[in-house]
Design a protein around this motif. Structure first.
Motif, PDB file in Angstrom:
ATOM      1  N   GLU A 224     -12.293 -14.398  -2.135  1.00  0.00           N
ATOM      2  CA  GLU A 224     -11.510 -13.691  -3.144  1.00  0.00           C
ATOM      3  C   GLU A 224     -12.069 -13.882  -4.554  1.00  0.00           C
ATOM      4  O   GLU A 224     -12.010 -12.958  -5.382  1.00  0.00           O
ATOM      5  N   ASP A 225     -12.621 -15.060  -4.839  1.00  0.00           N
ATOM      6  CA  ASP A 225     -13.181 -15.293  -6.180  1.00  0.00           C
ATOM      7  C   ASP A 225     -14.414 -14.433  -6.415  1.00  0.00           C
ATOM      8  O   ASP A 225     -14.578 -13.840  -7.491  1.00  0.00           O
ATOM      9  N   LYS A 226     -15.274 -14.353  -5.416  1.00  0.00           N
ATOM     10  CA  LYS A 226     -16.480 -13.537  -5.537  1.00  0.00           C
ATOM     11  C   LYS A 226     -16.113 -12.059  -5.618  1.00  0.00           C
ATOM     12  O   LYS A 226     -16.711 -11.296  -6.393  1.00  0.00           O
ATOM     13  N   GLU A 228     -13.353 -10.772  -6.819  1.00  0.00           N
ATOM     14  CA  GLU A 228     -12.802 -10.540  -8.143  1.00  0.00           C
ATOM     15  C   GLU A 228     -13.913 -10.494  -9.197  1.00  0.00           C
ATOM     16  O   GLU A 228     -13.944  -9.587 -10.051  1.00  0.00           O
ATOM     17  N   LYS A 229     -14.818 -11.429  -9.119  1.00  0.00           N
ATOM     18  CA  LYS A 229     -15.903 -11.505 -10.100  1.00  0.00           C
ATOM     19  C   LYS A 229     -16.795 -10.274 -10.061  1.00  0.00           C
ATOM     20  O   LYS A 229     -17.219  -9.759 -11.103  1.00  0.00           O
ATOM     21  N   ASP A 230     -17.076  -9.769  -8.858  1.00  0.00           N
ATOM     22  CA  ASP A 230     -18.019  -8.657  -8.703  1.00  0.00           C
ATOM     23  C   ASP A 230     -17.358  -7.286  -8.780  1.00  0.00           C
ATOM     24  O   ASP A 230     -18.024  -6.271  -8.644  1.00  0.00           O
ATOM     25  N   GLY A 231     -16.050  -7.244  -8.967  1.00  0.00           N
ATOM     26  CA  GLY A 231     -15.393  -5.966  -9.198  1.00  0.00           C
ATOM     27  C   GLY A 231     -15.011  -5.172  -7.972  1.00  0.00           C
ATOM     28  O   GLY A 231     -14.991  -3.936  -8.017  1.00  0.00           O
ATOM     29  N   TYR A 232     -14.682  -5.861  -6.883  1.00  0.00           N
ATOM     30  CA  TYR A 232     -14.225  -5.168  -5.671  1.00  0.00           C
ATOM     31  C   TYR A 232     -12.717  -4.908  -5.807  1.00  0.00           C
ATOM     32  O   TYR A 232     -11.878  -5.571  -5.187  1.00  0.00           O
ATOM     33  N   THR A 236      -9.378  -6.468  -3.609  1.00  0.00           N
ATOM     34  CA  THR A 236      -8.492  -7.386  -4.320  1.00  0.00           C
ATOM     35  C   THR A 236      -7.145  -6.748  -4.611  1.00  0.00           C
ATOM     36  O   THR A 236      -6.105  -7.415  -4.539  1.00  0.00           O
ATOM     37  N   TYR A 338     -15.318  -1.042  -6.607  1.00  0.00           N
ATOM     38  CA  TYR A 338     -16.684  -1.517  -6.734  1.00  0.00           C
ATOM     39  C   TYR A 338     -17.586  -0.336  -7.102  1.00  0.00           C
ATOM     40  O   TYR A 338     -17.533   0.719  -6.473  1.00  0.00           O
TER      41      TYR A 338
END
Length: 507
Positions: A224-226, A228-232, A236, A338
């Motif tokens: 979930e952190d990745k 959120e960070k990458d804009g999926y 999310t 994304y």
């Protein structure tokens, strides 16, 4: 580890007694004048006597009909099984799919028997392969969560195909393929049948990694952190209503000198309550199956890897749980997917297309030669095509190639159009598009939404098709042929056949 069932397959050419099986299966069809005993390994005298007795035994030869009789001394088996193949065409030549279904039906209904000999018509490698594949698909049971396993429900463990081409080297390859496909389809069924208490995004991702062990594939999991960070934003946004956060799993098979690059994207909603746009209670009862697309693409790539096909195949598993809570997405929210496109969420129960949008955009970045997605996407699919026929939509050449692969595999898909006028129904006042369209043609509108997230290569949209398996992925009716109740594993064989066809065309 996701448990599955696997059938041990072999073939012999002559004396059925060498199979050392408990039951011998032979075929009966429906002729114009009554039941017809088809080609079988019995002696001429025994076969004639049995054929004469069929009407008195109440045997009709209808599809899925199975009659058990005491075994004959010449067969060396305890039980003689008469398996119906249905109405016979002129000349009594049954089709490959008829053989596949008859073998699967017999093996499915012989649960509790350890070993069977299959004496169905199998004069060619293709016919023998169909019998073997049907048997592998029929040998399935899901008993993992029973407090005490019932021995009578154990599937057949060993099957011997009786065929004059037993020594043919091509049959050995066909038996391996049948075994691989059977295992892949049955693993898909077991994933679909898992209760949502046990299968959720994190555990699904762990299962995918475990199932890939020993195969030449690479598994990458985005938490979930990745995400959120990458804009999926699709994954999310859908997943934030649940205590069980989303995952994106990439399963990559990349052999040397691959002849093509294929990408498969699968919808993996491990349970769909509808979110704040809550489903009625009856509508939730089968929603553990809403991750079938992800299970399909996972097992299709694993099967392609095990068969060693010279194609690069990548599965993208878009995993989330759609639940209502104080943190859930609301109708009228805007999500950034994304790749940057924005979507106004008008209905949180149209969530599958949101997670798939992320997967399609991510898969497009690798510029595959063909992009296929598989999803239990719309109830409208069942309205249009019923519960046994899936839909395929997309770029015409890819769509038709998928249909041809499905026909060869024995799976039922029907090509559907993508009317351009439906695109306007997805217009939003506040975002690039909305996740809901016009009232009618919902299956087609959903596919048009997905198309918005298919990327380009050199300015041209990547060849793409969408498979909606909302109906055929989960059998709520009675078992039939090689198809059990609940999870069916539909579309795995179509994707593998499509990959094989790509290889054949590039030869």
């Amino acid at each position: 580890m996701i448990p599955t069932t696997e059938l041990k397959l072999s073939a012999i050419a002559k004396d059925v007694r060498k199979a050392k099986s408990e039951a011998l299966v032979i075929a009966v069809g429906q002729g114009g004048d009554g039941p017809v005993l088809l080609e079988n390994p019995l002696s001429a005298k025994s076969a004639q006597a049995l054929a004469d007795a069929l009407p008195l035994l109440g045997v009709t030869g209808a599809a899925d009909e199975v009659h058990r009789l005491p075994g004959l001394p010449e067969s060396g088996t305890d039980v003689l099984v008469l398996a119906g193949v249905g109405k016979l065409p002129p000349g009594n030549a049954v089709t490959i799919e008829t053989l596949r279904r008859a073998a699967g039906s017999a093996v499915r209904q012989l649960a509790g028997v350890q070993s069977v000999a299959l004496g169905l018509p199998a004069a060619t490698v293709a016919e023998a392969a169909a019998v073997a594949e049907g048997a592998a698909l029929g040998a399935y049971a899901f008993n993992e969560h029973r407090s005490r396993e019932n021995d009578g429900r154990r599937p057949v463990a060993e099957a011997t195909v009786l065929t004059p081409v037993a020594a043919d080297k091509q049959l050995a390859k066909a038996l391996k393929r049948a075994s691989v496909l059977g295992r892949a389809v049955n693993a898909t069924r077991s994933l679909v049948n898992q209760p949502p208490s046990h299968l959720y995004p994190e555990s699904f991702a762990a299962a995918a990694a475990q199932m890939a062990k020993g195969l030449p594939v690479k598994v990458t999991v985005l938490d979930e952190d990745k995400l959120e960070k990458d804009g999926y934003g699709g994954l999310t946004g859908v997943g934030k209503g649940s205590m069980r956060p989303p995952r994106l799993v990439k399963v990559e098979y990349a052999p040397a000198r691959a002849k093509a690059k294929l990408a498969f994207v699968g919808k993996g909603i491990t349970f769909d309550s509808g979110g704040l746009s809550l489903k009625p209670a009856a509508g939730m009862m089968t929603m553990k199956c809403d991750m079938a697309g992800a299970a399909v693409v996972l097992n299709a790539v694993l099967a392609i890897a095990e068969l060693g096909l010279p194609v690069k195949a990548t599965a993208w598993l878009c995993l989330a749980e759609n639940m209502p809570s104080g943190t859930a997405s609301r109708p009228s929210d805007v999500l950034t997917m994304y790749g940057g496109k924005t979507v106004e969420v008008l209905n949180t129960d149209a969530e599958g297309r949101l997670v798939m949008a992320d997967g399609l955009a991510a898969a497009s970045e690798e510029h595959p030669d063909v992009l296929l997605d598989v999803a239990t996407l719309t109830g409208a699919q069942m309205v249009a095509l019923g519960s046994r026929v899936g839909a395929v939509m997309g770029e015409e050449g890819v769509r038709d190639a998928v249909k041809a692969a499905a026909d060869r595999a024995g799976e039922l898909f029907w090509p559907m159009p993508l009317p351009e006028e439906l695109r306007s129904g997805l217009a939003s006042q506040v975002a690039d598009l909305s996740n809901m369209g016009d009232k009618y043609g919902g299956m087609l509108t959903a596919a048009i939404f997905l198309r918005e997230f298919v990327g380009e290569t050199a300015g041209v949209r990547i060849p793409w098709a969408h498979l909606d398996i909302a109906g055929p992925a989960f059998n709520e009716g009675s078992p039939h042929g090689y198809t059990p109740k609940e999870g069916t594993g539909v579309a795995v064989r179509t994707l593998v056949a499509y990959a094989e066809d790509v290889v054949a065309r590039s030869a």
